[in-house]
Design an enzyme around this catalytic site. Structure first.
Site, PDB file in Angstrom:
ATOM      1  N   SER A  22      28.387 -33.044  12.867  1.00  0.00           N
ATOM      2  CA  SER A  22      27.162 -32.277  13.091  1.00  0.00           C
ATOM      3  C   SER A  22      27.477 -30.805  13.286  1.00  0.00           C
ATOM      4  CB  SER A  22      26.412 -32.805  14.320  1.00  0.00           C
ATOM      5  OG  SER A  22      25.823 -34.048  14.052  1.00  0.00           O
ATOM      6  N   ASP A  47      16.044 -30.316  12.735  1.00  0.00           N
ATOM      7  CA  ASP A  47      16.773 -30.692  13.950  1.00  0.00           C
ATOM      8  C   ASP A  47      15.798 -30.830  15.118  1.00  0.00           C
ATOM      9  OD1 ASP A  47      19.136 -30.763  15.894  1.00  0.00           O
ATOM     10  OD2 ASP A  47      20.131 -30.331  13.997  1.00  0.00           O
ATOM     11  N   HIS A 102      20.664 -29.355  20.579  1.00  0.00           N
ATOM     12  CA  HIS A 102      21.295 -29.685  19.292  1.00  0.00           C
ATOM     13  C   HIS A 102      20.888 -28.689  18.210  1.00  0.00           C
ATOM     14  CE1 HIS A 102      22.321 -32.088  15.703  1.00  0.00           C
ATOM     15  NE2 HIS A 102      23.125 -32.782  16.487  1.00  0.00           N
TER      16      HIS A 102
END
Length: 302
Positions: free
Chosen positions: A255, A58, A89
């Protein structure tokens, strides 16, 4: 790798009283998605993801983040000179899997986190970065690998073949199916591959979320064999996770659903004795296991 914050769109249909009561329960408890999957029952038995090696591909993570007790290693595969997450994220994904803050608990707080920074602050990545990172994940013998990313580029053969090599080394790859729904034929790669556990998203009414991609694989049309994808669905709306430095926030998307399920997988893996883990654990053995877990979960609600 995009997902939206605090989405409020829900689908409703005629429900029985028991279903309505369950839906109200979900709406009250949704901030702690771990309780919806019964993670606390495994915690009481001493299973918290200990000695499970979790690779998170990520945007990185900060070394001193207060929500994590076991950040084992951070590596940077980009052309930027930092290991930190400046987007949020990667931190959010890691928090859903292994966070220990009371407001946004993760599923497996003792999991060993290996943060692979494969995206820049501008959300840019290259196949070569992934290939190098995948090779390292194989070399250090990861157990589970989460990809809360995806794209339509199934023609990137070096990437696809490296994914096959990952799964051939008994690494369980969990990947988001994509946020390109509700149209059919919108699956993302690599979640659409047969060896990868592709995770779709549902809302708290147990309907497939409108954003969740769905089959079949476009690269198999018209001569494909029509495999069912996603392999599993998990809650993907308004899930709580960790912010970049401290605190919690809500996000939605596949996600989010992917680390929800990756956290469940880490708990299941921690039940297997470490000396027999690679003997038992592989994508072929995990897929029927997760199907059974989802069936039990759905029956429990009725």
């Amino acid at each position: 790798m995009s997902f939206s914050e605090k989405e409020k769109h829900f689908h409703h249909s005629g429900l029985s009283n028991s279903s309505l009561n369950w839906s109200r329960h979900l709406l009250m408890q949704r901030s702690q998605v771990t309780s919806l999957f019964g993670a606390d029952a495994l915690w009481r038995k001493g299973y918290t993801g200990a000695k499970v090696k979790m690779a998170i591909f990520d945007t990185g993570i900060r070394a001193d983040h207060p929500h994590f007790r076991n950040i084992k290693e951070r590596t940077n595969w980009t052309n930027e000179d930092t290991l930190n997450d400046n987007l949020g994220h990667g931190t959010f994904v890691a928090g859903v899997i292994a966070g220990e803050d009371a407001e946004c608990l993760g599923f497996a707080p003792d999991t060993e986190i290996y943060a692979f920074r494969v995206f820049t602050d501008a959300q840019v990545s290259y196949t070569s970065w992934f290939l190098d990172a995948f090779n390292y994940a194989i070399a250090i013998n990861m157990d589970v690998l989460n990809l809360s990313i995806g794209g339509p580029d199934y023609l990137d053969l070096p990437f696809v073949e490296k994914v096959w090599e990952i799964t051939a080394n008994n690494i369980i790859m969990v990947s988001a199916i994509g946020n390109d729904g509700p149209l059919y034929g919108t699956l993302n790669n690599p979640a659409d591959q047969s060896d990868v556990i592709g995770v779709g998203g549902i809302d708290y009414s147990d309907h497939i979320a409108s954003f969740s991609s769905r089959g079949m694989s476009t690269w198999e049309i018209p001569h494909g064999y029509g495999r069912v994808k996603p392999d599993v669905v998990a809650y993907g709306r308004e899930i709580m996770g960790s912010k970049i430095s401290t605190g919690c926030k809500q996000l939605s998307g596949t996600s989010v659903a992917s680390p929800v399920f990756a956290g469940v997988v880490c708990l299941l893996v921690s039940i297997i004795p470490e000396n027999r883990r690679k003997e038992i654990l592989n994508p072929a053995s995990m897929k029927p296991t997760i199907s059974g877990v989802e069936t039990i979960f759905l029956k429990t609600k009725i």
